[in-house]
Design a protein around this motif. Structure first.
Motif, PDB file in Angstrom:
ATOM      1  N   VAL A   1       1.007  -1.168   0.004  1.00  0.00           N
ATOM      2  CA  VAL A   1       0.161   0.217   0.028  1.00  0.00           C
ATOM      3  C   VAL A   1       0.881   1.181  -0.054  1.00  0.00           C
ATOM      4  N   GLU A   2       0.850   2.068  -1.115  1.00  0.00           N
ATOM      5  CA  GLU A   2       1.678   3.333  -1.277  1.00  0.00           C
ATOM      6  C   GLU A   2       1.020   4.437  -2.031  1.00  0.00           C
ATOM      7  N   GLY A   3       1.560   5.476  -2.051  1.00  0.00           N
ATOM      8  CA  GLY A   3       0.830   6.591  -2.810  1.00  0.00           C
ATOM      9  C   GLY A   3      -0.333   6.834  -2.576  1.00  0.00           C
ATOM     10  N   GLU A   4      -1.060   6.997  -3.491  1.00  0.00           N
ATOM     11  CA  GLU A   4      -2.633   7.595  -3.335  1.00  0.00           C
ATOM     12  C   GLU A   4      -3.337   6.678  -2.577  1.00  0.00           C
ATOM     13  N   MET A   5      -3.174   5.435  -2.725  1.00  0.00           N
ATOM     14  CA  MET A   5      -3.633   4.159  -1.973  1.00  0.00           C
ATOM     15  C   MET A   5      -3.470   4.386  -0.432  1.00  0.00           C
ATOM     16  N   LEU A   6      -2.241   4.833  -0.141  1.00  0.00           N
ATOM     17  CA  LEU A   6      -1.794   4.870   1.518  1.00  0.00           C
ATOM     18  C   LEU A   6      -2.698   5.983   1.831  1.00  0.00           C
ATOM     19  N   GLU A   7      -2.709   7.122   1.036  1.00  0.00           N
ATOM     20  CA  GLU A   7      -3.439   8.249   1.692  1.00  0.00           C
ATOM     21  C   GLU A   7      -4.895   8.183   1.580  1.00  0.00           C
ATOM     22  N   SER A   8      -5.440   7.197   0.728  1.00  0.00           N
ATOM     23  CA  SER A   8      -6.950   6.903   0.794  1.00  0.00           C
ATOM     24  C   SER A   8      -7.369   5.906   2.051  1.00  0.00           C
TER      25      SER A   8
ATOM     26  N   TYR B   1      -5.197   5.580   4.801  1.00  0.00           N
ATOM     27  CA  TYR B   1      -4.905   6.007   5.956  1.00  0.00           C
ATOM     28  C   TYR B   1      -4.315   7.643   5.829  1.00  0.00           C
ATOM     29  N   PRO B   2      -5.463   8.255   6.017  1.00  0.00           N
ATOM     30  CA  PRO B   2      -5.220   9.937   5.464  1.00  0.00           C
ATOM     31  C   PRO B   2      -4.170  10.267   6.633  1.00  0.00           C
TER      32      PRO B   2
ATOM     33  N   ALA C   1       0.305   8.631  14.482  1.00  0.00           N
ATOM     34  CA  ALA C   1       0.216   7.390  13.439  1.00  0.00           C
ATOM     35  C   ALA C   1      -0.742   6.354  13.987  1.00  0.00           C
ATOM     36  N   ALA C   2      -0.811   6.103  15.362  1.00  0.00           N
ATOM     37  CA  ALA C   2      -1.599   4.853  16.098  1.00  0.00           C
ATOM     38  C   ALA C   2      -3.144   5.497  15.970  1.00  0.00           C
ATOM     39  N   SER C   3      -3.200   6.721  16.337  1.00  0.00           N
ATOM     40  CA  SER C   3      -4.549   7.373  16.041  1.00  0.00           C
ATOM     41  C   SER C   3      -5.325   7.098  14.539  1.00  0.00           C
ATOM     42  N   ILE C   4      -4.161   7.339  13.550  1.00  0.00           N
ATOM     43  CA  ILE C   4      -4.708   7.465  12.126  1.00  0.00           C
ATOM     44  C   ILE C   4      -5.046   5.968  11.798  1.00  0.00           C
ATOM     45  N   LEU C   5      -4.468   4.963  12.416  1.00  0.00           N
ATOM     46  CA  LEU C   5      -4.286   3.463  11.946  1.00  0.00           C
ATOM     47  C   LEU C   5      -5.617   3.161  12.783  1.00  0.00           C
TER      48      LEU C   5
END
Length: 174
Positions: free
Chosen positions: A67-74, A76-77, A115-119
């Motif tokens: 998972v990278e790039g746009e998919m990563l942002e989608s 895990y904003p 990061a933990a909050s985002i995840l």
């Protein structure tokens, strides 16, 4: 006099041993641990038969994707905006299979907390209906986010949840 010297030397040796056992900065084991997250993930992939190459995968292997790039942002904003030393994000090619793993080493504990909050938002979102299928939502509801100092893991695995959690935490138990 000999007894006094012997006692003084013994005390000095004991103090030097106790000093050597402490951490240099007084921090936690997780802060001083040096965990190679790619190697950790590769060990999981080997043990649980996860593959990223359909050409070389064997029957029964779970095909995973980075998972990278746009998919990563989608998915895990905001995660891509956090300063990281290491980032491993993998998910299965089939969305109905719950086996999403994100491993992060951040520059600071504050970044790791963010990061933990985002995840955790990802886990909650999937468990509350984003995963679509009832079995998938149930598996996501058992997903976890673990923070060990500057390291964070998001583990959502229908088959190996507790084993992966234990293996991640074992990286920091010394």
């Amino acid at each position: 006099m000999k007894k006094w010297m012997t006692m003084a030397l013994a005390a000095l040796m004991l103090m030097s041993l106790l000093t050597a056992c402490g951490s240099k900065d007084g921090g936690s084991d997780a802060e001083t641990a040096d965990v190679d997250l790619t190697a950790f993930y590769n060990g999981l992939a080997e043990e649980y038969h996860w593959s990223e190459d359909p050409e070389t995968s064997e029957e029964g292997d779970l095909l995973m994707s980075t998972v990278e790039g746009e998919m990563l942002e989608s998915y895990y904003p905001g995660l891509g905006d956090i300063a990281t030393k290491q980032l491993v994000a993998k998910m299965p090619l089939m969305s109905s299979v719950v086996n999403e793993i994100v491993l992060v080493q951040c520059e600071s504990e504050e970044d790791a907390t963010e990061a933990a909050s985002i995840l955790q938002s990802r886990v909650d979102s999937q468990a509350e209906g984003g995963a679509w299928y009832p079995e998938s939502m149930e598996a996501w509801s058992k997903g976890s986010v673990i923070q060990q100092g500057t390291y964070v893991a998001m583990i959502a695995s229908a088959e190996y949840q507790s084993e992966i959690e234990e293996a991640f935490n074992a990286q920091f138990a010394k």
